[in-house]
Design a protein around this motif. Sequence first.
Motif, short mmCIF file in Angstrom:
data_model
loop_
_atom_site.label_atom_id
_atom_site.label_comp_id
_atom_site.label_asym_id
_atom_site.label_seq_id
_atom_site.Cartn_x
_atom_site.Cartn_y
_atom_site.Cartn_z
N PRO A 26 -34.49 -45.61 9.15
CA PRO A 26 -33.03 -45.78 8.58
C PRO A 26 -32.30 -44.55 8.84
O PRO A 26 -32.93 -43.34 8.77
CB PRO A 26 -33.21 -46.21 7.15
N THR A 28 -30.56 -42.63 6.59
CA THR A 28 -29.97 -42.60 5.22
C THR A 28 -30.74 -41.23 4.69
O THR A 28 -31.71 -40.78 5.58
CB THR A 28 -29.92 -43.64 4.40
N SER A 55 -30.40 -48.13 12.16
CA SER A 55 -31.72 -48.11 11.71
C SER A 55 -32.55 -48.48 13.03
O SER A 55 -32.03 -48.76 14.20
CB SER A 55 -32.13 -48.90 10.80
N THR A 94 -33.41 -55.68 10.29
CA THR A 94 -34.58 -55.36 10.61
C THR A 94 -35.90 -56.09 10.14
O THR A 94 -36.66 -56.39 10.79
CB THR A 94 -34.83 -53.90 10.21
N TYR A 110 -43.25 -47.92 6.05
CA TYR A 110 -41.67 -47.33 5.73
C TYR A 110 -41.94 -46.50 4.56
O TYR A 110 -42.99 -46.07 3.96
CB TYR A 110 -41.14 -48.65 5.09
N HIS A 115 -35.28 -46.41 1.52
CA HIS A 115 -34.89 -47.84 1.56
C HIS A 115 -34.61 -48.46 0.13
O HIS A 115 -35.36 -48.05 -0.94
CB HIS A 115 -36.25 -48.71 2.15
N TRP A 119 -34.49 -54.35 0.22
CA TRP A 119 -34.98 -54.06 1.72
C TRP A 119 -36.44 -54.39 1.57
O TRP A 119 -36.93 -55.10 2.75
CB TRP A 119 -34.60 -53.08 2.38
#
Length: 601
Positions: A26, A28, A55, A94, A110, A115, A119
């Motif tokens: 992502p 962020t 993302s 996603t 991940y 996140h 999510w």
Amino acid sequence: MSSYEDRLKALREELARRRLDGFVVPLTDEHMSEYVGAYAQRLAWLTGFQGSAGSAVVLPAEAAIFVDGRYTLQVREQVDGQHWSYQSVPQTSTAQWLEQHAPDGGRIGYDPWLHTKGWVEAARKALAGKGAELVAVDTNPVDAIWPDRPAPSAARLVVQPDALTGQSSAAKRANIADWLAGKKADSAVLSALDSIAWAFNIRGQDVDRTPVALAYALVHADATADLFVAPDKLDEAVKAHLGNGVRLHDRAAFEPALKAMAGKTVAVDPERAVAAIFEALSGAGARLIEERDPVVLPKAVKNAVEIAGHKAAQARDGAALSRFLHWLSVEAPKGGLDEIQASDRLQAFRAETGLLRDLSFDTISGAGPNGAVVHYRASDETKRILEPNSLYLVDSGGQYQDGTTDVTRTVAIGTPTAEMRDRYTRVLKGHLAIARAVFPRGTRGGQLDILARQHLWAAGLDYAHGTGHGVGAYLSVHEGPQRIATFGGGDEPLQPGMILSNEPGYYKTGEYGIRIENLILVEERAIEGGEKAMMGFETLTFAPYERALIDTAMLDAGEIAWIDAYHAQVRAVVGPQLEGDAADWLTRATAPLLERMDNEA
């Protein structure tokens, strides 16, 4: 490792080493920030995408990049379609894409610090149908292959004085403590950087264009707080400002502190706090209550001091923009002026105020077809000359210690076509409809959005972005919770003191873009004989509209009167700050609209 193809290959090799069949990247940071420091620009480094939202998902044999309507054109110009498929948000998330494309029984990695909990839950559910697993990584695999990844900023914190905030940090913490008492909670997690900056009346330089510092905070029911920030970022002035009610810790001590909160009731914002925060607290045995960050709404509703500061910033910013528009009227017709030269000169005019701290975002300086790229950013590879008989769109803003600005003007270079004038006037009519709106208390931004689009819709046209976003007080140029939009927000009731943008647009791919943006303040409106508490907007931005693009035949008498009154305000606010040719230009640019018609006749 120079090419983006090489970087993608290296990431796949790193994932294979970790026995992962995919990874989600992502745009962020650990604070769910919109704009992030250079150290967190993993998506840009991996793909070449330079937008501010997006993302990516990387699988062994395919990869996809996800962007919203603002970046539909930009992503195709910056990211190689041979290696990445382009996916549109919100049509495809996603999680939805993984549900279709993840290998059966695969392990998809991940980073839980990048996140939200929501999510993670959605992705885990999507993968379950394929027998696939979502796997939290201890360290980010992109970082492992990024050899020259920048270090997080070491810039010092600075105090934002009470004379500009209108409320002390102690008073703000006391209000949070009252909120916690109402929720029967012991502590609240603050992880959004602008929330921390606002609550503690501090600012920083850790994120480009946003004056915040990398930190976390826990605010407690006794109005004390724990602030987690790198020790070398604190000087004695900041420590004295924070006082005895704020205990200071290294930023690295935040996760251990969460794991020590067994038995405590902790309020955490599921939209702004990352999944790792929830996991640390729940793993420690804390009782979690999911509530919106208690700073978000008070920060959005500006007090009288913040409003006064904002107006002062707008007045000087309007003068800088007007100087630029005058300069542009002289220089552009000579030929040879490019987008970067133009935006550099605009920044210089702002800097000449002596009070500019930073831009509030990278200037969108789009000539001709580049103006149709909603969040375009000029580069040496993409820059265009401002050509005769074309449109130039400039969306820009400044960070001043007393306020944050954001304004867009579309300028005709030479003679515009009839179509350009028609489209500009339709956008202007929507812009005016928002500016002139009167609405009852409790109205949400989403209920107003149609006002801005109605004249475009009547011609079968539209634009693929929201009409308005909140703006901070020497903070983020994009601030929630208020928005004027029918998608991606817009459900927050508007309140007096909120500042929003008013920015409808129109974009003709490959030809030109139009956007008109002012900032507006929600205010109470007394209606004689009225029976309900009503509100409206005060326009805060002062700069002329583009007369050459206004088709007065498409405006009604009320719209013409409003523009003339606004231009009179521009002369009153900006005029005394200009001299010579610039002052004369402003007088002409803000003359009553129908004077032009009379003169031409």
